[in-house]
Design an enzyme around this catalytic site. Structure first.
Site, PDB file in Angstrom:
ATOM      1  N   TYR A   1      15.780  29.857   7.866  1.00  0.00           N
ATOM      2  CA  TYR A   1      14.577  30.546   8.360  1.00  0.00           C
ATOM      3  C   TYR A   1      14.545  30.558   9.877  1.00  0.00           C
ATOM      4  O   TYR A   1      14.812  29.541  10.514  1.00  0.00           O
ATOM      5  CB  TYR A   1      13.314  29.840   7.862  1.00  0.00           C
ATOM      6  CG  TYR A   1      13.040  30.020   6.391  1.00  0.00           C
ATOM      7  CD1 TYR A   1      12.755  31.288   5.865  1.00  0.00           C
ATOM      8  CD2 TYR A   1      13.052  28.930   5.537  1.00  0.00           C
ATOM      9  CE1 TYR A   1      12.486  31.444   4.508  1.00  0.00           C
ATOM     10  CE2 TYR A   1      12.778  29.077   4.185  1.00  0.00           C
ATOM     11  CZ  TYR A   1      12.504  30.340   3.670  1.00  0.00           C
ATOM     12  OH  TYR A   1      12.245  30.489   2.340  1.00  0.00           O
TER      13      TYR A   1
ATOM     14  N   LYS B   1       0.849  -1.202   0.000  1.00  0.00           N
ATOM     15  CA  LYS B   1       0.000   0.000   0.000  1.00  0.00           C
ATOM     16  C   LYS B   1       0.885   1.254   0.000  1.00  0.00           C
ATOM     17  O   LYS B   1       2.100   1.149   0.269  1.00  0.00           O
ATOM     18  CB  LYS B   1      -0.903  -0.011   1.240  1.00  0.00           C
ATOM     19  CG  LYS B   1      -0.132   0.019   2.550  1.00  0.00           C
ATOM     20  CD  LYS B   1      -0.997  -0.383   3.735  1.00  0.00           C
ATOM     21  CE  LYS B   1      -0.204  -0.301   5.020  1.00  0.00           C
ATOM     22  NZ  LYS B   1      -0.895  -0.918   6.158  1.00  0.00           N
TER      23      LYS B   1
END
Ligand SMILES: *Cc1c(COP(=O)(O)O)cnc(C)c1O
Length: 364
Positions: free
Chosen positions: A256, A35
């Site tokens: 940042y 999956k």
């Protein structure tokens, strides 16, 4: 053109891990769980490489259809079953096998006549996870519905899922297994319960069908055991390249928010990978990478396209040099998952289509 980031997928390592599964559960059939695009590794390529699997499992009908369209022949089990009639018709027309976990799915089944009957179907029993599953009381009637429906042919199995199999020796695991075995014995059904952690640590749970996922990809389901401890080989090597370098002075901050500041002179390197590729921003200030066989720290925050790394103690480094994010002996995805306060499953699944998958059959 320089291609990066790249996830190299070692199909020989994948096959090694599959053999390890067979060795641990020699009497069980294997439903390889692929999956979420085989946990980020590419479901079609993984299914082709794992051709010795007795069946495959995915979460949704759409995932099963993709595998059928690619020519995968084995039974494909849809772990969440169907949600609506169009799913049910698509499943029947494409020979997908269904899990029935809720009364509404049985009602859907009895409301139509399918073109082709479904085969190799499963009932999901609720044994303690409270996610998907019919209660013990509902199983008898569900079984009667499936056995009398012209939409179903062949044997029906009984499946359940452990909530705590990564906690070795947890008493809740035995309770769940006891509930499954009680119903299975009562109705004479084949069982499937074991995920990777249970394949590795709860032999009594193996039953007729096992469902390995994470261990196929060479990662450990346990916090305190490494892939090497379990004789698993990492399948994915995630790498990118150095695209800039700068000297740092005392007091310079990086990235940042400027939440990493140099306390001595040094050198920062910029690597082309970021959360826009699916590389977790939770690795800001805590993750590491490998360059020139040396493990070095991530400095400051992970940006969308880039990370900054500490090159202060790395010599003879140049723009274009390879940087490994995980998947070699010095740095596993398991290590990075612990740093990011998550599990390897999430780090692997999150990598998106901006990361090139490169398949090879190298030394496992
Ligand atoms: C994902 C999944 C598995 C595989 O689990 P791993 O921990 O990756 O081995 C098995 N069974 C079910 C129902 C699942 O959802």
């Amino acid at each position: 053109m320089a291609t990066y980031p790249v996830a190299e997928i070692n199909l020989a390592a994948l096959q090694h891990n599959f053999e390890r599964v067979k060795q641990l559960a020699p009497n069980s059939k294997v439903m390889s769980v692929i999956k979420a695009d085989a946990y980020g590794h590419g479901a079609i390529q993984v299914a082709q490489a794992l051709h010795a699997s007795d069946a495959f499992a995915v979460a949704r009908v759409s995932e099963g259809l993709r595998l059928r369209a690619a020519g995968i022949q084995q039974p494909i089990v849809i772990l969440e079953g169907v949600r609506a009639l169009d799913d049910l018709h698509a499943a029947a027309n494409n020979v997908l096998s269904l899990v029935f976990h809720h009364a509404f799915q049985l009602e859907l089944l009895t409301s139509v006549q399918l073109n082709k009957p479904l085969s190799f179907c499963w009932l999901m029993l609720e044994t303690g996870m409270h996610r998907l599953g019919l209660s013990c009381e509902q199983i008898e009637q569900a079984l009667a519905v499936l056995k009398t429906s012209s939409n179903i042919e062949g044997n029906i199995g009984l499946m359940s899922h452990f909530a705590n199999s990564d906690l070795i020796g947890d008493s809740r695991n035995q309770q769940q297994l006891d509930l499954l075995m009680e119903s299975a014995n009562q109705y004479g059904l084949a069982t499937s319960m074991a995920n990777s952690a249970a394949i590795l640590s709860i032999e009594e749970s193996h039953g007729e069908w096992i469902r390995p996922g994470i261990m196929l990809y060479g990662s450990s389901p346990f916090d305190d055991q490494s892939p090497q401890d379990l004789a698993l080989k990492p399948v994915m090597l995630l790498r990118s390249e150095l695209i800039a370098m700068h000297a740092l002075n005392i007091g310079d901050s990086v990235g940042y928010g400027g939440n990493w500041t140099a306390d001595k002179t040094g050198q920062v390197g910029i690597v082309s990978i970021g959360y826009g590729d699916g590389y977790s921003r939770h690795l800001s200030n805590v993750g590491s990478v490998v360059i020139h066989q040396q493990k070095v720290a991530i400095l400051g925050r992970v940006s969308m396209d880039m990370i900054a790394i500490d090159l202060s103690n790395v010599t003879e480094v140049a723009i274009g040099d390879e940087v490994i994010l995980w998947g070699n002996d010095l740095l596993t995805v398991d290590d990075m998952a612990q740093k990011a306060n998550t599990i390897s499953y999430e780090l692997l699944c999150q990598l998106n289509e901006r990361v090139t998958r490169d398949y090879h059959h190298g030394q496992s």
